[in-house]
Design a protein around this motif. Structure first.
Motif, PDB file in Angstrom:
ATOM      1  N   LEU A  39       0.822  -1.210   0.000  1.00  0.00           N
ATOM      2  CA  LEU A  39       0.000   0.000   0.000  1.00  0.00           C
ATOM      3  C   LEU A  39       0.855   1.259   0.000  1.00  0.00           C
ATOM      4  CD1 LEU A  39      -2.676  -1.126   2.614  1.00  0.00           C
ATOM      5  CD2 LEU A  39      -3.065  -0.739   0.161  1.00  0.00           C
ATOM      6  N   LEU A  40       1.958   1.232   0.749  1.00  0.00           N
ATOM      7  CA  LEU A  40       2.847   2.392   0.792  1.00  0.00           C
ATOM      8  C   LEU A  40       3.491   2.618  -0.572  1.00  0.00           C
ATOM      9  CD1 LEU A  40       4.120   4.608   2.524  1.00  0.00           C
ATOM     10  CD2 LEU A  40       5.976   3.014   3.065  1.00  0.00           C
ATOM     11  N   ARG A  41       3.892   1.534  -1.214  1.00  0.00           N
ATOM     12  CA  ARG A  41       4.483   1.648  -2.548  1.00  0.00           C
ATOM     13  C   ARG A  41       3.475   2.276  -3.524  1.00  0.00           C
ATOM     14  NH1 ARG A  41       5.158  -3.368  -3.494  1.00  0.00           N
ATOM     15  NH2 ARG A  41       7.153  -3.512  -2.408  1.00  0.00           N
ATOM     16  N   ALA A  42       2.221   1.843  -3.430  1.00  0.00           N
ATOM     17  CA  ALA A  42       1.183   2.398  -4.305  1.00  0.00           C
ATOM     18  C   ALA A  42       0.954   3.881  -4.020  1.00  0.00           C
ATOM     19  CB  ALA A  42      -0.119   1.623  -4.112  1.00  0.00           C
ATOM     20  N   LEU A  43       1.053   4.264  -2.741  1.00  0.00           N
ATOM     21  CA  LEU A  43       0.880   5.667  -2.374  1.00  0.00           C
ATOM     22  C   LEU A  43       1.998   6.519  -2.969  1.00  0.00           C
ATOM     23  CD1 LEU A  43      -0.584   7.860  -0.726  1.00  0.00           C
ATOM     24  CD2 LEU A  43       0.896   7.277   1.196  1.00  0.00           C
ATOM     25  N   TYR A  44       3.229   6.022  -2.898  1.00  0.00           N
ATOM     26  CA  TYR A  44       4.357   6.754  -3.483  1.00  0.00           C
ATOM     27  C   TYR A  44       4.171   6.902  -4.993  1.00  0.00           C
ATOM     28  CZ  TYR A  44       7.350   6.961   0.656  1.00  0.00           C
ATOM     29  OH  TYR A  44       7.885   7.261   1.882  1.00  0.00           O
ATOM     30  N   ARG A  45       3.737   5.844  -5.650  1.00  0.00           N
ATOM     31  CA  ARG A  45       3.534   5.911  -7.100  1.00  0.00           C
ATOM     32  C   ARG A  45       2.445   6.937  -7.433  1.00  0.00           C
ATOM     33  NH1 ARG A  45       2.329   0.902 -10.276  1.00  0.00           N
ATOM     34  NH2 ARG A  45       3.148   2.202 -11.968  1.00  0.00           N
ATOM     35  N   GLN A  46       1.380   6.941  -6.641  1.00  0.00           N
ATOM     36  CA  GLN A  46       0.300   7.905  -6.863  1.00  0.00           C
ATOM     37  C   GLN A  46       0.824   9.333  -6.721  1.00  0.00           C
ATOM     38  OE1 GLN A  46      -3.080   7.468  -4.227  1.00  0.00           O
ATOM     39  NE2 GLN A  46      -3.726   9.571  -4.577  1.00  0.00           N
ATOM     40  N   ARG A  47       1.607   9.572  -5.665  1.00  0.00           N
ATOM     41  CA  ARG A  47       2.183  10.904  -5.465  1.00  0.00           C
ATOM     42  C   ARG A  47       3.084  11.274  -6.628  1.00  0.00           C
ATOM     43  NH1 ARG A  47      -0.059  13.962  -1.398  1.00  0.00           N
ATOM     44  NH2 ARG A  47       1.904  15.070  -1.188  1.00  0.00           N
ATOM     45  N   GLY A  48       3.809  10.283  -7.148  1.00  0.00           N
ATOM     46  CA  GLY A  48       4.693  10.551  -8.271  1.00  0.00           C
ATOM     47  C   GLY A  48       3.927  11.015  -9.500  1.00  0.00           C
ATOM     48  N   TYR A  49       2.824  10.351  -9.790  1.00  0.00           N
ATOM     49  CA  TYR A  49       2.028  10.737 -10.949  1.00  0.00           C
ATOM     50  C   TYR A  49       1.304  12.064 -10.731  1.00  0.00           C
ATOM     51  CZ  TYR A  49       2.891   6.304 -13.278  1.00  0.00           C
ATOM     52  OH  TYR A  49       3.506   5.247 -13.919  1.00  0.00           O
ATOM     53  N   GLU A  50       1.165  12.475  -9.481  1.00  0.00           N
ATOM     54  CA  GLU A  50       0.548  13.765  -9.195  1.00  0.00           C
ATOM     55  C   GLU A  50       1.562  14.908  -9.292  1.00  0.00           C
ATOM     56  OE1 GLU A  50      -1.043  13.275  -5.311  1.00  0.00           O
ATOM     57  OE2 GLU A  50      -2.807  12.140  -5.969  1.00  0.00           O
ATOM     58  N   MET A  98       9.775   9.622  -4.535  1.00  0.00           N
ATOM     59  CA  MET A  98       8.787  10.533  -3.953  1.00  0.00           C
ATOM     60  C   MET A  98       8.973  10.714  -2.453  1.00  0.00           C
ATOM     61  SD  MET A  98       7.482  11.688  -6.504  1.00  0.00           S
ATOM     62  CE  MET A  98       6.480  12.822  -5.547  1.00  0.00           C
ATOM     63  N   ALA A  99       9.975  10.047  -1.885  1.00  0.00           N
ATOM     64  CA  ALA A  99      10.331  10.317  -0.498  1.00  0.00           C
ATOM     65  C   ALA A  99      11.341  11.456  -0.418  1.00  0.00           C
ATOM     66  CB  ALA A  99      10.930   9.066   0.147  1.00  0.00           C
ATOM     67  N   LEU A 100      11.939  11.824  -1.551  1.00  0.00           N
ATOM     68  CA  LEU A 100      13.036  12.790  -1.563  1.00  0.00           C
ATOM     69  C   LEU A 100      12.550  14.231  -1.408  1.00  0.00           C
ATOM     70  CD1 LEU A 100      15.025  11.323  -4.590  1.00  0.00           C
ATOM     71  CD2 LEU A 100      15.450  10.924  -2.148  1.00  0.00           C
ATOM     72  N   PRO A 101      13.398  15.099  -0.854  1.00  0.00           N
ATOM     73  CA  PRO A 101      13.069  16.528  -0.790  1.00  0.00           C
ATOM     74  C   PRO A 101      12.898  17.096  -2.198  1.00  0.00           C
ATOM     75  CG  PRO A 101      14.926  16.006   0.643  1.00  0.00           C
ATOM     76  CD  PRO A 101      14.677  14.789  -0.194  1.00  0.00           C
ATOM     77  N   LEU A 102      12.194  18.207  -2.307  1.00  0.00           N
ATOM     78  CA  LEU A 102      11.856  18.781  -3.604  1.00  0.00           C
ATOM     79  C   LEU A 102      13.095  19.125  -4.429  1.00  0.00           C
ATOM     80  CD1 LEU A 102       9.801  19.831  -5.623  1.00  0.00           C
ATOM     81  CD2 LEU A 102       9.805  22.023  -4.388  1.00  0.00           C
ATOM     82  N   ASP A 103      14.132  19.689  -3.805  1.00  0.00           N
ATOM     83  CA  ASP A 103      15.303  20.088  -4.585  1.00  0.00           C
ATOM     84  C   ASP A 103      16.022  18.874  -5.175  1.00  0.00           C
ATOM     85  OD1 ASP A 103      16.073  19.311  -2.011  1.00  0.00           O
ATOM     86  OD2 ASP A 103      17.889  20.516  -2.061  1.00  0.00           O
ATOM     87  N   ILE A 104      15.989  17.744  -4.450  1.00  0.00           N
ATOM     88  CA  ILE A 104      16.602  16.526  -4.967  1.00  0.00           C
ATOM     89  C   ILE A 104      15.768  15.984  -6.127  1.00  0.00           C
ATOM     90  CG2 ILE A 104      17.450  14.237  -4.392  1.00  0.00           C
ATOM     91  CD1 ILE A 104      18.876  16.410  -2.877  1.00  0.00           C
ATOM     92  N   LEU A 105      14.462  16.023  -5.977  1.00  0.00           N
ATOM     93  CA  LEU A 105      13.571  15.548  -7.038  1.00  0.00           C
ATOM     94  C   LEU A 105      13.729  16.409  -8.290  1.00  0.00           C
ATOM     95  CD1 LEU A 105      11.400  13.404  -7.585  1.00  0.00           C
ATOM     96  CD2 LEU A 105       9.689  15.081  -6.853  1.00  0.00           C
TER      97      LEU A 105
END
Length: 228
Positions: free
Chosen positions: A118-129, A174-181
């Motif tokens: 579920l956590l992996r799916a949440l990260y993927r969802q955040r990534g697509y957002e 998607m766990a990374l800080p914004l500047d790293i992303l």
């Protein structure tokens, strides 16, 4: 191919690049990217000169990963989303199996056996957002046109750019800080202009992100497992 220098085993990837670069991968392995025209003897000497740097960074990697706490899906545990610590809150009456509420990750108690999935799916969802907006902004700034975007499992890579111009990002990014992303996005977009890590490639990155070296250094020593 692999190359043994002293007590260090290196994985060697050859390409049409003009320079040699050494990386400590997220799994602690040593990767050497080298020109096709450089023979093994000269490559060994180059790696040998860099042994102090390799030893120093391997020791740092081992220290970081040895001290990394084991994540458990219990109330009070901390996970990172977009660089922000989020506290896990296990509730028996939660409506959704897993949801992000402010800085809380609410996990329904009966969904705990599936928590990692579920956590992996949440990260993927955040990534697509989040990623499409970042890609669009920097692509416009860099005057490039990327192809399809995917957020999925990339093993030991944070991101990649395919020969067709498609961009791939590890869900853990998607766990990374914004500047790293942002650096990851710019790095992959720069590959649409320069396939290899040439001087021109890094100049393209620097033109968009003048402080790219600081974020690149952070990525070299932080494994994805420590980012969660």
């Amino acid at each position: 191919m692999t190359l043994q220098v002293a007590n260090v085993l290196c994985r060697v990837v050859r390409s049409d690049r003009r320079s040699t670069a050494i990386y400590i991968e997220r799994d602690g392995s040593v990767l050497v990217r080298a020109p096709r025209t450089l023979d093994d003897a000269k490559l060994s000497k180059l790696v040998e000169k860099k042994l102090p740097w390799i030893y120093r960074n391997l020791a740092l990697w081992e220290e970081l990963n040895r001290d990394a706490p084991t994540r458990e899906f219990v109330s009070g545990e901390t996970f990172y989303i977009e660089g922000q610590p989020c506290t896990l809150d296990v509730q028996s009456e939660a409506v959704l199996p897993l949801s992000l509420v402010g800085t809380r990750l609410v996990l329904r108690a009966d969904a705990r056996p599936r928590a990692e999935e579920l956590l992996r799916a949440l990260y993927r969802q955040r990534g697509y957002e989040r990623l499409p907006g970042l890609v669009e902004r920097f692509a416009r700034q860099m005057d490039v046109r990327p192809g399809r975007l995917r957020v999925w499992e990339l093993m030991n890579r944070w991101a990649s750019c395919s020969a067709a111009g498609n961009l791939n990002f590890h869900w853990r990014a998607m766990a990374l800080p914004l500047d790293i992303l942002e650096y990851l996005v710019v790095h992959e977009l720069a590959h649409l202009k320069h396939r290899n890590h040439t001087k021109e490639f890094w100049l393209t990155v620097e033109k968009t992100l003048p402080k790219w070296e600081q974020t690149a250094g952070w990525l070299r020593v932080h494994g994805a497992g420590r980012s969660l």
